[in-house]
Scaffold this active site. Structure first.
Site, short mmCIF file in Angstrom:
data_model
loop_
_atom_site.label_atom_id
_atom_site.label_comp_id
_atom_site.label_asym_id
_atom_site.label_seq_id
_atom_site.Cartn_x
_atom_site.Cartn_y
_atom_site.Cartn_z
CD GLU A 45 -1.95 -2.31 1.27
OE1 GLU A 45 -0.83 -2.69 1.69
OE2 GLU A 45 -2.89 -3.10 1.04
CG HIS B 250 -10.29 -6.80 8.16
ND1 HIS B 250 -10.24 -6.70 6.80
CD2 HIS B 250 -9.13 -7.37 8.54
CE1 HIS B 250 -9.10 -7.24 6.36
NE2 HIS B 250 -8.42 -7.65 7.40
#
Lengths: 434, 339, 327
Positions: free
Chosen positions: C60, C129
């Site tokens: 990322e 998450h």
């Protein structure tokens, strides 16, 4: 062409620097890049380098002087060049400030300079003189604070909207019953209230008759440290007086041997306190909030005045060192403390502290404990006093000692036993040997 | 004994310099002198409190920026870290604009809003001036990506220190640059110290160029104190990038003479004065001057002329920076968003 | 009008903008061959090829930075984070590079980039998450932060975000992707920085965005049907810049306000909204402003605990009743 040597900004936050030492003397030939002097910044001791070739013709700021960034501290020029103009111009400006010995300065300057080493060893101390200065400065600004608006008892709780609507409709909120939480007047209450005659004008609020002065950094630090020691630590104090004749003789005799370094009373006190602590481990301890840590080893912190305040270098295992070893180590630590070159491990980890103001002629004083340690012994000056001895008045050398104790760790009798041992050892130093 | 493996190269037989390239050599020498004098004056201005914050000087490392940038075209992209005064200057940003930026003035190349660590000159494709170690390595790959995307042959060059080779952004970027065949040239200016931490105390691999092995990337280790070696190595990397669209990792072995920043000591706990003096024997400026003189391509008068030129330019830049206005207070709230 | 899912609305926005501007490209994990982890990019690889739809390694920080670098030289990247949870690894490039570049460069280098992907909790995905980052990102000057609730807004706002010359954070909702809504034929955009009154009302304002719009609307229906309160639902749509004008107009009308958000309460979006209200509509408030937020805990896995940690319709109704002094 002459090169102006100025106090350089050697760190992003530096506003002034202190010349530690000149490494080139007036008259010395210098080249670009040569180190001219060591300068103490707010961060470290750094080098001031020559930015021109020639002869160091004139030093304007002597070692020890504190100089603002950008101010001239020396002149480099050719041997024959006329620099009188430059020097004269510098002279006209404010002269550099020489850093005085700490004791002399504390009373005079509104800076965190060192007081006599009575305060907690690693704290920014509050010498009486400075506290007085601060109090004076504050009192000059304290005006007569008067009571606030008097109407608090009659205050009506209402939502901002209800207040606005009441104001617009000329309704006196004091006669409206509130239906909100805690009797708060809300819109529906105002909507239901009859329109009254002109509401009573609220009393005009007084203009504030006081001034809030923001704390300076130094005042904040002082306040915080003071509270940390005196606030949460329940101190009590024990004082005794020791006969120092035999200690005096012992020191004279040891120094008469001609060995270096010479032994000071301070060294003797460190040693005596350490030996006493080894016998009274209940005082050789840290308060840790949930537990008390009793140490087997004895590490004595020794308050030392330095330019910027106080630092407490630690003599480790002092009970097991000879006086000569303590003397050597103590001199080394003090010198490096004053040069600000102590490593952190050299001024942390003490298990107990001593502070000595004898050299200032202080008869007795109380010292603040250096948390988490549980005690500190403060020694005054050794002076000749008339005492009754074997039924007759005799002149004897005496010293007063005051022990500050953290009552959470040390009880009265516990502390008294340690102090008694200290006194006995001072009165009979041979007892340490046998 | 010094811990540095890069001692001065042994003096021995070497090829004579090509006399037809005298103008190039003189230009490289002039640029190195320019950078050094600029940095000396910047250091002086910092010491006088005219430059604030952090200020990282390039003295000692001149050959890296000067040699490598000489191998680029004006439309190539250049990204640098926070020790980037030299890269901006060599790229063509004027001494005035750079010095004024250091002074925080409105006439600076970033309008006084960037400072020493954030020099930008979009017109010259000099794209910063980045002060989070390693963060600009992906940015440079992004510009290389754009070249590939648009089908141009512009290359993107990124300068960073050897300490950045330990950060994730370096590895993520090298992998993607090799995977996607991006025309990026990653120049590691290995000056041996990440602030005060020596290379071998931070990296188990001593040769930064070996890091390329993990990414199947071409790599070269270059004497970063030799401007001609830097120039030639960069030319090879540029050729690889333009013709084959392949990235290169170039490790330049160089040395910084100054402290990490102006606020840090030049030597002390982490390196010795002796090591510093030893490394100064590799000085890039003295080295090129000696070679040119030896081969009859430079005399004292010409050298003095070069020096005189850069001194005049830098002194003019200092005067310009001093006299330039501060940014208008209204500038505080401009350039946050593009309208 | 055609009915599309939120997912397809986003897909259409990407497709239209890539057709319109050759400088727009999509980069991220699984956006190409796999057709998107949540199928937002379905068909784009086939239409635009792998030059413009680029699958990345799981890196990322690296690909976010590559996107910013491409934007520095004039391309208009859309960087997809598979979820915003993973974007934390890229926060340096988002905050230190993208948000500050224009300013640091004295206005020379704009960063026209969109960082997008699903944020907030889905169902039972556990602590790492399930989190909402609106307030973190909206704290940073230089960024714009968008969080659409409906397919219509999703498409119109994404198109505006791609055309904007600034870095735009585009927070989608994993639980919203299947929601359906009407989308007009042909070209339209929704401007950034405009809130939308999703339901008009007179008694209390409910401020919300993204997933909580549905919560607020359901609460509003129940408040009207069972509690006699007409709530006005204001969907912020864009968190930064905040549309204070629409917000204040509603509060001045209803005199009460409840703010609903999925994120944590401390320094949350609601805290900023309360600040605007208390400063600019103080004399219009008849009650303290209420907040309904995610619980101030990491998200638990257990279904019942998770439900208790999310802003609920009941909690919004309770807050609205308190604000209206019904209880």
């Amino acid at each position: 062409m002459a090169t102006r040597v100025v106090m350089e900004a050697l760190s992003p936050t530096m506003e002034e620097g202190r010349i530690v030492t000149w490494l080139k003397a007036e008259g010395a030939a210098v080249q670009v890049g040569d180190v001219l002097a060591e300068v103490e910044t707010d961060k470290a001791v750094m080098e001031l380098q020559a930015r021109g070739d020639g002869v160091l013709r004139k030093v304007l700021a002597p070692a020890g002087a504190t100089v603002e960034v950008g101010k001239l501290v020396a002149v480099i020029a050719a041997a024959s060049e006329d620099i009188s103009g430059l020097v004269a111009a510098a002279g006209a400006a404010a002269p550099p400030r020489t850093t005085h010995p700490p004791a002399a300065e504390a009373a005079a300057l509104p800076r965190p300079t060192a007081p006599p080493p009575a305060a907690p060893p690693h704290a920014t101390p509050i010498p009486a003189a400075e506290a007085a200065w601060a109090a004076g400065a504050q009192s000059a600004r304290v005006a007569t604070a008067t009571a606030g608006p008097a109407a608090s008892a009659a205050r009506v709780k209402a939502s901002p909207l209800a207040k606005r609507l009441a104001r617009e409709r000329g309704i006196d909120l004091r006669i409206v019953t509130g239906s909100g939480p805690g009797g708060r007047v809300i819109r529906r209450d105002v909507d239901a209230a009859p329109v009254a005659a002109a509401a009573t004008a609220a009393p005009a609020a007084h203009a504030a008759a006081f001034e809030d002065v923001p704390l300076t950094q130094i005042r904040k630090t002082i306040a915080r440290r003071l509270v940390e020691s005196l606030g949460p630590v329940p101190h009590f104090f024990l004082t005794t007086e020791a006969d120092m004749e035999r200690a005096w003789e012992a020191r004279e005799a040891l120094n008469a041997l001609g060995e270096e370094p010479k032994i000071s009373f301070n060294d003797l006190i460190v040693k005596v306190v350490a030996v006493a602590l080894a016998r009274h481990r209940e005082c050789n301890a840290w308060w840790q909030g949930e537990s008390i840590r009793y140490f087997t080893d004895v590490h004595i912190g020794m308050a030392v005045a330095v330019d910027q305040g106080l630092i407490t270098p630690v003599i480790r295992n002092a009970d097991r060192k000879t006086l000569r070893e303590i003397a050597a180590e103590s001199r080394n630590l003090v010198e490096r403390a004053r040069a600000r070159r102590l490593k952190p491990e050299e001024y942390t980890g003490g298990t107990f502290s001593v502070s000595n103001l004898g050299m200032f002629g202080i008869d007795e004083f109380t010292a603040l404990i250096n948390p988490p340690e549980a005690g500190i012994i403060a020694c005054g000056a050794i002076s000749q006093q008339p005492v009754i001895r074997d039924g007759a008045v005799a002149v004897r050398r005496r010293m007063r000692l005051t022990m500050s104790c953290d009552h959470r760790v040390i009880d009265g009798a516990t502390g008294a036993r340690l102090l008694q041992t200290v006194r006995q050892l001072l009165e009979n130093p041979l007892a340490m040997v046998w | 004994m010094s811990a540095v493996k890069d001692a001065a190269p042994p003096v021995g037989a070497r090829a004579k310099l090509d006399a037809s390239r005298r103008a190039l050599y003189h230009d490289l020498l002039r640029q190195m002198l320019h950078v050094r004098y600029f940095e000396e004056k910047a250091g002086e201005a910092y010491a006088q409190g005219k430059i604030g914050g952090f200020c990282h000087l390039y003295i000692g490392q001149e050959a890296v920026a000067v040699g490598s940038l000489a191998a680029l075209r004006p439309d190539d992209y250049v990204f640098a870290g926070y020790r980037e005064h030299a890269h901006a200057l060599v790229r063509g940003t004027t001494s005035r604009a750079v010095m004024a930026e250091l002074f925080g003035k409105a006439t600076g190349c970033s309008k006084g809003k960037g400072g020493s660590m954030h020099l930008f000159d979009a017109a010259r494709n000099f794209l910063g001036g980045h002060a989070i170690v390693g963060s600009h390595i992906p940015l440079a790959a992004g510009a290389a990506f754009a070249s590939k995307y648009r089908g141009t042959d512009q290359v993107s060059v990124c300068y960073f220190g050897e300490a950045a080779a330990n950060i994730g952004a370096f590895h993520e970027t090298l992998n993607m640059a090799a995977l996607w065949r991006l025309p990026g040239i990653f120049i590691c200016e290995n000056n041996r110290y990440g602030m005060g931490t020596a290379l071998e105390r931070a990296s188990v691999v001593y040769d930064i160029s070996q890091r390329s092995c993990s990414y199947h990337m071409a790599a070269e280790t270059v004497d970063g104190m030799d401007v001609l070696a830097m120039y030639e190595a960069t030319r090879r990397a540029v050729e690889r990038a333009r013709a084959e669209r392949l990235p290169t990792l170039l490790e330049a072995r160089t040395y910084r003479y100054m402290g990490h920043s102006m606020a840090d000591p030049i030597h002390g706990h982490y390196r010795t004065k002796e090591e510093l003096e030893e490394q100064k024997q590799r000085d890039p400026i003295a080295g090129l001057r000696a070679r040119l003189e030896e081969d009859g391509l430079l005399d004292d008068a010409q050298y003095a002329e070069l020096e005189k030129g850069v001194h005049a330019e830098v002194e003019d830049a200092v005067a310009f920076a001093e006299q330039s206005p501060e940014p208008d207070p209204a500038e505080l709230y401009t350039d946050v968003y593009k309208a | 009008m055609p009915v599309l899912t939120y997912r397809d609305a986003l897909n259409h926005a990407l497709r239209e903008e890539m057709e319109r501007d050759p400088d727009v490209f999509l980069m991220g994990e699984e956006v190409g061959v796999y057709q998107g982890a949540y199928k937002v990019s379905r068909g784009l690889l086939q239409q635009f090829g792998d030059r413009r739809v680029i699958d990345t390694p799981i890196a990322e920080l690296g690909f976010a930075g590559i996107g910013v670098g491409a934007a520095m030289v004039g391309l208009r990247p859309v960087i997809e984070f598979m979820t915003w949870n993973f974007a934390l690894l890229a926060i340096d490039e988002v905050v230190n590079s993208a948000a500050k570049m224009l300013y640091m460069s004295g206005g020379q280098i704009p960063i026209p980039i969109v960082f997008r992907g699903p944020g907030g909790a889905a169902l039972q995905l556990g602590a790492q998450h399930s989190q909402a980052f609106e307030s973190w990102l909206a704290n940073v000057p230089g960024l714009k932060v968008v969080a659409p609730a409906t397919p219509y807004d999703a498409k119109g706002l994404l198109k505006s975000a791609i055309r904007d010359d600034n870095p735009v954070i585009f927070l989608e909702g994993e639980m919203l992707y299947n929601n359906k809504g009407e989308i007009p034929e042909g070209e339209y955009t929704v401007p950034l920085g405009l809130a939308d009154v999703k339901r008009a009302g007179t008694d209390v304002t409910i401020v919300c965005h993204s997933k909580t719009v549905a919560t607020a609307e359901k609460a509003a229906r129940q408040l009207a049907g069972e509690h006699g309160l007409e709530a006005e639902v204001v969907d912020l749509r864009t968190i930064r810049p905040l549309d204070t004008e629409t917000l204040l107009a509603s509060v001045r009308k209803t005199n009460r306000c409840v703010i609903v958000e999925e994120g944590w309460p401390f320094c949350g979006v609601g805290a900023q909204v309360v600040d605007e209200i208390q400063r600019h509509a103080f004399d219009d408030l008849d009650a303290p402003v209420e907040r309904v937020t995610g619980a101030d805990v990491p998200m638990p896995y257990n279904k019942l605990l998770e439900r208790a940690a999310k802003p609920s319709v009941d909690a919004v109704i309770g807050a609205a009743r308190r604000a209206a002094y019904v209880d």
